[in-house]
Design a protein around this motif. Structure first.
Motif, PDB file in Angstrom:
ATOM      1  N   SER A 230      -8.324  -5.182   2.805  1.00 50.84           N
ATOM      2  CA  SER A 230      -8.804  -3.866   3.221  1.00 50.84           C
ATOM      3  C   SER A 230      -7.710  -2.812   3.117  1.00 50.84           C
ATOM      4  N   GLY A 231      -6.460  -3.241   3.086  1.00 55.09           N
ATOM      5  CA  GLY A 231      -5.352  -2.289   3.013  1.00 55.09           C
ATOM      6  C   GLY A 231      -4.027  -3.018   3.087  1.00 55.09           C
ATOM      7  N   GLY A 232      -2.957  -2.237   3.183  1.00 56.19           N
ATOM      8  CA  GLY A 232      -1.619  -2.810   3.194  1.00 56.19           C
ATOM      9  C   GLY A 232      -1.331  -3.639   4.439  1.00 56.19           C
ATOM     10  N   SER A 233      -1.915  -3.252   5.559  1.00 58.71           N
ATOM     11  CA  SER A 233      -1.620  -3.973   6.803  1.00 58.71           C
ATOM     12  C   SER A 233      -2.079  -5.424   6.717  1.00 58.71           C
TER      13      SER A 233
ATOM     14  N   HIS B 198      -5.299   1.857  -2.642  1.00 58.94           N
ATOM     15  CA  HIS B 198      -5.823   3.088  -2.037  1.00 58.94           C
ATOM     16  C   HIS B 198      -4.733   4.126  -1.772  1.00 58.94           C
ATOM     17  N   LYS B 199      -3.530   3.817  -2.199  1.00 60.91           N
ATOM     18  CA  LYS B 199      -2.475   4.832  -2.227  1.00 60.91           C
ATOM     19  C   LYS B 199      -2.139   5.124  -3.687  1.00 60.91           C
ATOM     20  N   GLY B 200      -1.338   4.241  -4.288  1.00 61.68           N
ATOM     21  CA  GLY B 200      -0.801   4.535  -5.620  1.00 61.68           C
ATOM     22  C   GLY B 200      -1.771   4.478  -6.792  1.00 61.68           C
TER      23      GLY B 200
ATOM     24  N   ALA C  23      -2.772  -7.034   3.994  1.00 65.64           N
ATOM     25  CA  ALA C  23      -2.039  -7.658   2.891  1.00 65.64           C
ATOM     26  C   ALA C  23      -0.681  -8.169   3.390  1.00 65.64           C
ATOM     27  N   ASN C  24       0.014  -7.346   4.188  1.00 63.93           N
ATOM     28  CA  ASN C  24       1.289  -7.786   4.765  1.00 63.93           C
ATOM     29  C   ASN C  24       1.077  -8.977   5.693  1.00 63.93           C
ATOM     30  N   LEU C  25      -0.009  -8.944   6.451  1.00 66.33           N
ATOM     31  CA  LEU C  25      -0.318 -10.035   7.379  1.00 66.33           C
ATOM     32  C   LEU C  25      -0.490 -11.362   6.621  1.00 66.33           C
TER      33      LEU C  25
ATOM     34  N   ILE D  85       8.335  -8.194  -0.300  1.00 65.74           N
ATOM     35  CA  ILE D  85       8.514  -6.769  -0.628  1.00 65.74           C
ATOM     36  C   ILE D  85       7.245  -6.007  -0.280  1.00 65.74           C
ATOM     37  N   ASP D  86       7.428  -4.939   0.494  1.00 64.43           N
ATOM     38  CA  ASP D  86       6.307  -4.067   0.832  1.00 64.43           C
ATOM     39  C   ASP D  86       6.335  -2.860  -0.111  1.00 64.43           C
ATOM     40  N   GLY D  87       5.405  -2.874  -1.051  1.00 69.68           N
ATOM     41  CA  GLY D  87       5.299  -1.753  -1.996  1.00 69.68           C
ATOM     42  C   GLY D  87       3.989  -1.013  -1.804  1.00 69.68           C
ATOM     43  N   ALA D  88       3.521  -0.989  -0.551  1.00 67.56           N
ATOM     44  CA  ALA D  88       2.198  -0.397  -0.281  1.00 67.56           C
ATOM     45  C   ALA D  88       2.137   1.042  -0.785  1.00 67.56           C
ATOM     46  N   TYR D  89       3.173   1.810  -0.472  1.00 66.11           N
ATOM     47  CA  TYR D  89       3.180   3.186  -0.981  1.00 66.11           C
ATOM     48  C   TYR D  89       3.720   3.250  -2.410  1.00 66.11           C
ATOM     49  N   GLY D  90       4.860   2.599  -2.650  1.00 70.92           N
ATOM     50  CA  GLY D  90       5.592   2.903  -3.884  1.00 70.92           C
ATOM     51  C   GLY D  90       5.313   2.012  -5.087  1.00 70.92           C
TER      52      GLY D  90
ATOM     53  N   TYR E  79       1.851  12.351   5.804  1.00 72.63           N
ATOM     54  CA  TYR E  79       1.870  10.883   5.851  1.00 72.63           C
ATOM     55  C   TYR E  79       1.977  10.311   4.421  1.00 72.63           C
ATOM     56  N   ILE E  80       1.039   9.393   4.085  1.00 74.77           N
ATOM     57  CA  ILE E  80       0.913   9.019   2.676  1.00 74.77           C
ATOM     58  C   ILE E  80      -0.477   9.511   2.270  1.00 74.77           C
ATOM     59  N   PRO E  81      -0.544  10.502   1.380  1.00 75.78           N
ATOM     60  CA  PRO E  81      -1.838  11.087   1.026  1.00 75.78           C
ATOM     61  C   PRO E  81      -2.788  10.065   0.404  1.00 75.78           C
TER      62      PRO E  81
ATOM     63  N   ALA F 156       9.622  -1.295  -1.372  1.00 76.17           N
ATOM     64  CA  ALA F 156       9.600  -0.612  -2.666  1.00 76.17           C
ATOM     65  C   ALA F 156       8.932   0.735  -2.406  1.00 76.17           C
ATOM     66  N   GLY F 157       9.656   1.604  -1.716  1.00 76.95           N
ATOM     67  CA  GLY F 157       9.116   2.905  -1.319  1.00 76.95           C
ATOM     68  C   GLY F 157       8.775   2.913   0.160  1.00 76.95           C
ATOM     69  N   THR F 158       9.723   3.406   0.984  1.00 79.45           N
ATOM     70  CA  THR F 158       9.429   3.476   2.416  1.00 79.45           C
ATOM     71  C   THR F 158       8.452   4.624   2.684  1.00 79.45           C
ATOM     72  N   THR F 159       7.740   4.504   3.777  1.00 76.23           N
ATOM     73  CA  THR F 159       6.746   5.526   4.123  1.00 76.23           C
ATOM     74  C   THR F 159       7.435   6.843   4.462  1.00 76.23           C
ATOM     75  N   ASP F 160       8.550   6.761   5.151  1.00 72.62           N
ATOM     76  CA  ASP F 160       9.195   7.977   5.636  1.00 72.62           C
ATOM     77  C   ASP F 160       9.819   8.805   4.520  1.00 72.62           C
TER      78      ASP F 160
ATOM     79  N   ALA G 152      11.202  -0.054   7.709  1.00 73.66           N
ATOM     80  CA  ALA G 152      10.061  -0.899   7.347  1.00 73.66           C
ATOM     81  C   ALA G 152       8.814  -0.408   8.094  1.00 73.66           C
ATOM     82  N   HIS G 153       7.675  -0.546   7.471  1.00 74.07           N
ATOM     83  CA  HIS G 153       6.434  -0.037   8.063  1.00 74.07           C
ATOM     84  C   HIS G 153       6.079  -0.796   9.344  1.00 74.07           C
ATOM     85  N   HIS G 154       5.558  -0.081  10.337  1.00 75.31           N
ATOM     86  CA  HIS G 154       5.305  -0.709  11.636  1.00 75.31           C
ATOM     87  C   HIS G 154       4.257  -1.820  11.555  1.00 75.31           C
ATOM     88  N   CYS G 155       3.420  -1.808  10.496  1.00 76.88           N
ATOM     89  CA  CYS G 155       2.398  -2.863  10.412  1.00 76.88           C
ATOM     90  C   CYS G 155       3.043  -4.233  10.233  1.00 76.88           C
ATOM     91  N   ILE G 156       4.293  -4.265   9.790  1.00 75.47           N
ATOM     92  CA  ILE G 156       4.990  -5.542   9.619  1.00 75.47           C
ATOM     93  C   ILE G 156       5.355  -6.136  10.983  1.00 75.47           C
TER      94      ILE G 156
HETATM   95  C1  LIG Z   1       0.602   2.608   4.228  1.00 72.64           C
HETATM   96  C2  LIG Z   1       1.639   1.572   4.310  1.00 72.64           C
HETATM   97  C3  LIG Z   1       1.370   0.336   4.924  1.00 72.64           C
HETATM   98  C4  LIG Z   1       0.085   0.052   5.635  1.00 72.64           C
HETATM   99  O1  LIG Z   1      -0.975  -0.002   4.740  1.00 72.64           O
HETATM  100  P1  LIG Z   1      -2.477   0.349   5.179  1.00 72.64           P
HETATM  101  O2  LIG Z   1      -3.180   0.359   3.893  1.00 72.64           O
HETATM  102  O3  LIG Z   1      -2.419   1.679   5.854  1.00 72.64           O
HETATM  103  O4  LIG Z   1      -2.933  -0.718   6.103  1.00 72.64           O
HETATM  104  C5  LIG Z   1       2.360  -0.620   4.879  1.00 72.64           C
HETATM  105  N1  LIG Z   1       3.539  -0.382   4.303  1.00 72.64           N
HETATM  106  C6  LIG Z   1       3.836   0.794   3.721  1.00 72.64           C
HETATM  107  C7  LIG Z   1       5.170   0.995   3.073  1.00 72.64           C
HETATM  108  C8  LIG Z   1       2.894   1.816   3.698  1.00 72.64           C
HETATM  109  O5  LIG Z   1       3.191   2.991   3.120  1.00 72.64           O
END
Ligand SMILES: *Cc1c(COP(=O)(O)O)cnc(C)c1O
Length: 477
Positions: free
Chosen positions: A152-155, A301-303, A157-159, A269-274, A93-95, A242-246, A187-191
């Motif tokens: 609390s996380g990217g989800s 909590h990722k990068g 934040a995107n919201l 821009i979703d840069g949660a991972y990248g 996933y994303i470590p 800015a960095g897809t999860t896949d 695009a990440h499913h949380c969007i």
């Molecule tokens: C992990 C991730 C998210 C979701 O973030 P969470 O911190 O798991 O809620 C959204 N977008 C991308 C690109 C991600 O890698």
């Protein structure tokens, strides 16, 4: 009256356990840190994944439990099962991260229990959260007038970002079904989840075609916008990664930014991972255009290798964020002061929140930024090294990645997907190093995602060895 005092005295005694003495505090902490140290000291010898299920009873008992019993339960039932997210052998996933000094920040935040919803309640705590946000504004070249929130996380934040976009563009009522969002199918499913949560489940979602590197094709984006305009629809929001999860792909951020500008679209821009890879000087250019976003999400909590529970959003238009999130209740009238507007509670659905800034501020102050950028650069090279080594074993690898996520598969004339599926099942069964899989253009492939600060050359070599070992087992079966 005497009766009340008597009862109070009794209750004071029965509730005294909630304030342990200093010697008890020291003893509890010693046992907890012993567990923590033992966990870290043995982490390279611990499997990265175990499919064992919880087998002991974790429920509340009539009698209280000793800290020894509870820590033992924690060790065997929690810290040793599932994915070991703190392990450098987590390649799936994303470590995750979990740097130690962040835990010290959390400890202090909890003990002094800062109330960082508002500046009034904790001017220092909010100042620390804002230092973190201002630092992110500076690394992503956002103007100082932009606002931000530690979520609390990217989800979430995107919201928050998409809520601001919705309000700014006045997407409501009858206009929902005519408004269009453009995004990559990566695009990440949380969007998509966020759109449903914020009442935009019926908004039109256009998935834009990708190029060979899984990057959003700007020509296809332009065509889609023009076609929608001709149909009388309302192009509204563009979401780039800015960095897809896949596959870790970075969309052409600058070109997309120009399209958004000339078509008056909200650019998210979703840069949660990248996103934090911008700290690596030699690939900084790949992020050109990130500063054009109206809203940006990154995940410390990722990068930044922080423990789970901290994401971040930056938004340029303060009024757009506050439209949904600012609320003055009567019982908060004491906090009413111009200079206090812009407290975290005005920019987020949360009122009371964990003082997340402390777990980010403390490590960045203690270590500086240099070890973080060095660690990110190391991840980029480790993924290259992994790709080279796995190719030598006859595996195919996906295109050269933008960041630290890639994929590979073993080629077969027949039943290739089935073979690779079996391979990953055995890899999970082995568990020394944890990998996850995905499907790319109908091919079953194994992902390699390197982002843990504990992943070093040693872990990559162990991963290669494990794959060879498991493949031999499969082939001899
Ligand atoms: C992990 C991730 C998210 C979701 O973030 P969470 O911190 O798991 O809620 C959204 N977008 C991308 C690109 C991600 O890698």
């Amino acid at each position: 009256m005497d009766k009340i005092l008597e009862e109070i005295a009794t209750l004071q005694i029965s509730s005294a356990a909630l304030e342990p003495s200093e010697s008890t505090r020291n003893e509890l902490l010693r046992q907890a840190t012993d567990l923590g140290n033992d966990f870290i000291n043995t982490i390279t010898d611990t499997p990265s994944y175990s499919n064992a299920q919880v087998s002991k009873d974790l429920s509340f008992k009539k009698a209280t439990q000793s800290i020894e019993t509870l820590l033992d339960l924690y060790k065997t039932e929690v810290a040793s099962k599932g994915i070991n997210a703190a392990s450098g052998g987590h390649f799936g996933y994303i470590p995750g991260g979990g740097i130690y000094t962040a835990a010290i920040g959390d400890y202090l935040a909890d003990v002094t229990n800062e109330y960082v919803g508002s500046k009034f309640a904790s001017p220092g705590g909010v100042a620390i959260e804002n230092v973190c946000i201002d630092w992110m504004k500076s690394i992503f070249n956002f103007p100082s007038t932009a606002v931000g929130n530690l979520t609390s996380g990217g989800s979430i934040a995107n919201l928050i970002a998409l809520t601001a976009a919705r309000d700014k563009r006045s997407i409501k009522g009858a206009s929902i079904e005519k408004s269009v969002v453009y995004l990559s199918e990566q695009a990440h499913h949380c969007i998509l989840k966020a759109f449903r949560i914020i009442g935009l489940g019926d908004i039109i979602i256009r998935k834009i075609a990708l190029d060979e590197q899984s990057r959003l094709r700007t020509d296809a984006l332009l065509t889609a916008i023009e076609e929608d305009k001709e149909k009388g629809l309302i192009p509204s929001i563009v979401i780039a990664s800015a960095g897809t999860t896949d596959t870790g792909a970075i969309d052409p951020l600058y070109d997309i930014g120009k399209i958004c500008k000339s078509n008056d679209l909200w650019y998210h821009i979703d840069g949660a991972y990248g996103g934090f890879f911008i700290l690596v000087q030699k690939i900084k250019d790949k992020f050109k255009g990130i500063e054009m976003a109206d809203s940006l999400v990154v995940d410390p909590h990722k990068g930044l290798f922080l423990p789970y529970g901290i994401g971040a959003v930056l938004v340029k238009d303060q009024a757009a964020v506050m439209q949904s999130h600012y609320y003055l209740a009567n019982y908060m009238q004491d906090t009413l002061d111009e200079s206090l507007v812009n407290s975290p509670m005005d920019l987020s659905p949360e009122l009371t929140k964990h003082f997340r800034g402390m777990r980010m501020w403390l490590p960045l102050q203690l270590h500086g930024v240099a070890p973080f950028s060095a660690c990110l650069e190391e991840k980029l090279l480790l993924v290259q090294y992994f790709r080279n080594e796995i190719s030598k074993e006859g595996f195919m690898v996906g295109p050269k990645p933008d960041l630290s996520v890639s994929y590979f598969w073993f080629p077969k004339d027949k039943r290739q997907n089935e073979y690779n599926q079996k391979l990953i099942n055995l890899m999970m069964e082995d568990g020394e190093i944890f990998f996850s899989s995905t499907t790319i253009k109908e091919s079953f492939v194994i992902r390699v995602a390197i982002l843990s600060f504990r992943t070093k050359i040693n872990e990559v070599n162990r991963a290669i060895k494990m794959i060879k070992r498991v493949k031999l087992k499969l082939d001899n079966h």
